[in-house]
Design a protein around this motif. Sequence first.
Motif, PDB file in Angstrom:
ATOM      1  N   SER A 138      -3.312  -8.453   5.878  1.00 15.80           N
ATOM      2  CA  SER A 138      -3.555  -7.998   7.249  1.00 15.80           C
ATOM      3  C   SER A 138      -4.095  -6.573   7.271  1.00 15.80           C
ATOM      4  N   LEU A 139      -3.491  -5.719   6.451  1.00 15.88           N
ATOM      5  CA  LEU A 139      -3.933  -4.330   6.399  1.00 15.88           C
ATOM      6  C   LEU A 139      -5.335  -4.220   5.812  1.00 15.88           C
ATOM      7  N   ASP A 140      -5.597  -4.984   4.756  1.00 17.11           N
ATOM      8  CA  ASP A 140      -6.912  -4.953   4.119  1.00 17.11           C
ATOM      9  C   ASP A 140      -8.016  -5.317   5.109  1.00 17.11           C
ATOM     10  N   GLU A 141      -7.754  -6.293   5.960  1.00 13.31           N
ATOM     11  CA  GLU A 141      -8.746  -6.694   6.966  1.00 13.31           C
ATOM     12  C   GLU A 141      -9.112  -5.522   7.860  1.00 13.31           C
ATOM     13  N   GLU A 142      -8.125  -4.732   8.233  1.00 11.50           N
ATOM     14  CA  GLU A 142      -8.391  -3.573   9.088  1.00 11.50           C
ATOM     15  C   GLU A 142      -9.101  -2.466   8.325  1.00 11.50           C
ATOM     16  N   PHE A 143      -8.667  -2.229   7.097  1.00 12.14           N
ATOM     17  CA  PHE A 143      -9.273  -1.158   6.315  1.00 12.14           C
ATOM     18  C   PHE A 143     -10.701  -1.472   5.889  1.00 12.14           C
ATOM     19  N   PRO A 189      -0.355  -0.769  14.821  1.00 11.19           N
ATOM     20  CA  PRO A 189       0.180  -1.953  15.514  1.00 11.19           C
ATOM     21  C   PRO A 189       0.622  -3.071  14.563  1.00 11.19           C
ATOM     22  N   ILE A 190      -0.095  -3.252  13.452  1.00 13.76           N
ATOM     23  CA  ILE A 190       0.295  -4.269  12.467  1.00 13.76           C
ATOM     24  C   ILE A 190       1.617  -3.872  11.816  1.00 13.76           C
ATOM     25  N   VAL A 191       1.718  -2.615  11.428  1.00 12.17           N
ATOM     26  CA  VAL A 191       2.945  -2.111  10.809  1.00 12.17           C
ATOM     27  C   VAL A 191       4.116  -2.274  11.777  1.00 12.17           C
ATOM     28  N   TYR A 192       3.893  -1.961  13.036  1.00 10.89           N
ATOM     29  CA  TYR A 192       4.934  -2.095  14.062  1.00 10.89           C
ATOM     30  C   TYR A 192       5.365  -3.556  14.198  1.00 10.89           C
ATOM     31  N   GLU A 200       2.086  -9.555  -0.086  1.00 14.75           N
ATOM     32  CA  GLU A 200       0.698 -10.015  -0.072  1.00 14.75           C
ATOM     33  C   GLU A 200       0.208 -10.299   1.345  1.00 14.75           C
ATOM     34  N   SER A 201       1.073 -10.888   2.178  1.00 15.00           N
ATOM     35  CA  SER A 201       0.681 -11.201   3.556  1.00 15.00           C
ATOM     36  C   SER A 201       0.422  -9.939   4.354  1.00 15.00           C
ATOM     37  N   ILE A 202       1.295  -8.965   4.215  1.00 16.28           N
ATOM     38  CA  ILE A 202       1.110  -7.703   4.929  1.00 16.28           C
ATOM     39  C   ILE A 202      -0.134  -6.998   4.418  1.00 16.28           C
ATOM     40  N   PRO A 215      10.158   1.882  -4.953  1.00 12.56           N
ATOM     41  CA  PRO A 215       9.228   2.375  -5.983  1.00 12.56           C
ATOM     42  C   PRO A 215       8.043   1.436  -6.208  1.00 12.56           C
ATOM     43  N   GLN A 216       8.303   0.141  -6.256  1.00 14.65           N
ATOM     44  CA  GLN A 216       7.230  -0.826  -6.463  1.00 14.65           C
ATOM     45  C   GLN A 216       6.307  -0.889  -5.239  1.00 14.65           C
ATOM     46  N   LEU A 217       6.898  -0.828  -4.051  1.00 18.76           N
ATOM     47  CA  LEU A 217       6.093  -0.886  -2.835  1.00 18.76           C
ATOM     48  C   LEU A 217       5.203   0.349  -2.741  1.00 18.76           C
ATOM     49  N   PHE A 218       5.758   1.513  -3.040  1.00 19.04           N
ATOM     50  CA  PHE A 218       4.959   2.733  -2.986  1.00 19.04           C
ATOM     51  C   PHE A 218       3.802   2.648  -3.968  1.00 19.04           C
ATOM     52  N   GLU A 219       4.080   2.197  -5.175  1.00 20.79           N
ATOM     53  CA  GLU A 219       3.023   2.065  -6.191  1.00 20.79           C
ATOM     54  C   GLU A 219       1.956   1.078  -5.729  1.00 20.79           C
ATOM     55  N   PHE A 220       2.400  -0.043  -5.160  1.00 21.57           N
ATOM     56  CA  PHE A 220       1.483  -1.053  -4.650  1.00 21.57           C
ATOM     57  C   PHE A 220       0.598  -0.470  -3.544  1.00 21.57           C
ATOM     58  N   LEU A 221       1.205   0.205  -2.581  1.00 23.30           N
ATOM     59  CA  LEU A 221       0.448   0.780  -1.467  1.00 23.30           C
ATOM     60  C   LEU A 221      -0.498   1.872  -1.948  1.00 23.30           C
ATOM     61  N   GLN A 222      -0.008   2.699  -2.855  1.00 24.09           N
ATOM     62  CA  GLN A 222      -0.843   3.776  -3.370  1.00 24.09           C
ATOM     63  C   GLN A 222      -2.061   3.210  -4.118  1.00 24.09           C
ATOM     64  N   THR A 223      -1.841   2.193  -4.919  1.00 28.62           N
ATOM     65  CA  THR A 223      -2.932   1.568  -5.665  1.00 28.62           C
ATOM     66  C   THR A 223      -3.984   0.992  -4.713  1.00 28.62           C
ATOM     67  N   HIS A 224      -3.531   0.387  -3.623  1.00 28.38           N
ATOM     68  CA  HIS A 224      -4.455  -0.261  -2.685  1.00 28.38           C
ATOM     69  C   HIS A 224      -5.153   0.702  -1.731  1.00 28.38           C
ATOM     70  N   TYR A 225      -4.446   1.753  -1.290  1.00 24.42           N
ATOM     71  CA  TYR A 225      -4.960   2.528  -0.167  1.00 24.42           C
ATOM     72  C   TYR A 225      -5.247   4.001  -0.445  1.00 24.42           C
ATOM     73  N   GLU A 226      -4.892   4.484  -1.613  1.00 21.73           N
ATOM     74  CA  GLU A 226      -5.145   5.880  -1.949  1.00 21.73           C
ATOM     75  C   GLU A 226      -6.640   6.202  -1.916  1.00 21.73           C
ATOM     76  N   LYS A 227      -7.457   5.209  -2.230  1.00 23.55           N
ATOM     77  CA  LYS A 227      -8.909   5.421  -2.268  1.00 23.55           C
ATOM     78  C   LYS A 227      -9.455   5.955  -0.944  1.00 23.55           C
ATOM     79  N   PHE A 228      -8.743   5.678   0.153  1.00 21.62           N
ATOM     80  CA  PHE A 228      -9.207   6.149   1.452  1.00 21.62           C
ATOM     81  C   PHE A 228      -8.920   7.639   1.656  1.00 21.62           C
TER      82      PHE A 228
END
Length: 189
Positions: free
Chosen positions: A64-69, A89-92, A59-61, A107-120
Amino acid sequence: MIIRSKSKKKIVMSFLNLSAHQDINTLSTNDIIDNANISRGTFYNHFKNKIGIVNFMEESISESLDEEFENVDKEYSNFFYILTENVFPIVYEDREYIKVLYKFYEPQLFEFLQTHYEKFLIPYFEHYDEKELGIPKYFTLTFFFRVILDAIMAWISQPIPIAPSEFKKIFYKLINNSMTEICGIVIRE
């Protein structure tokens, strides 16, 4: 990732240190408490269990990413700019947290990231023609997203990852060229 509470930070750092040497599935709450040199009450004031630590990191990461996106324009024309200039830079910076999440919860992280950021990425596939290529759009979108994520994970998983500004150049070369061009081979059906 900024953790304001000193005791919470000790718990998360203890979890990270232990997970670098031990499978987190065998890691106990007592191991984390002992390693952090805190009381049980302190641990339970912040987290219910070790999964709570993982959820907190995720959630914390993501925050941070959501703020940039949020800075991605409505036409999505600056998505890759935001990704390489602001998100890399945040990922680094958070790579140790992300590596743990990826290693044990891939698997859970990929699903989480895909759900949040695939829209872009979806706008880039507006004119995609399934019939022309013979590949379903959903598969191509998932594949492309996975290529981006795997490139980032390959980068931060190095013992000493190069700086984001250097990785950006490699990333653009990987994304803008086919594997056959990169490898100098022709793969035939």
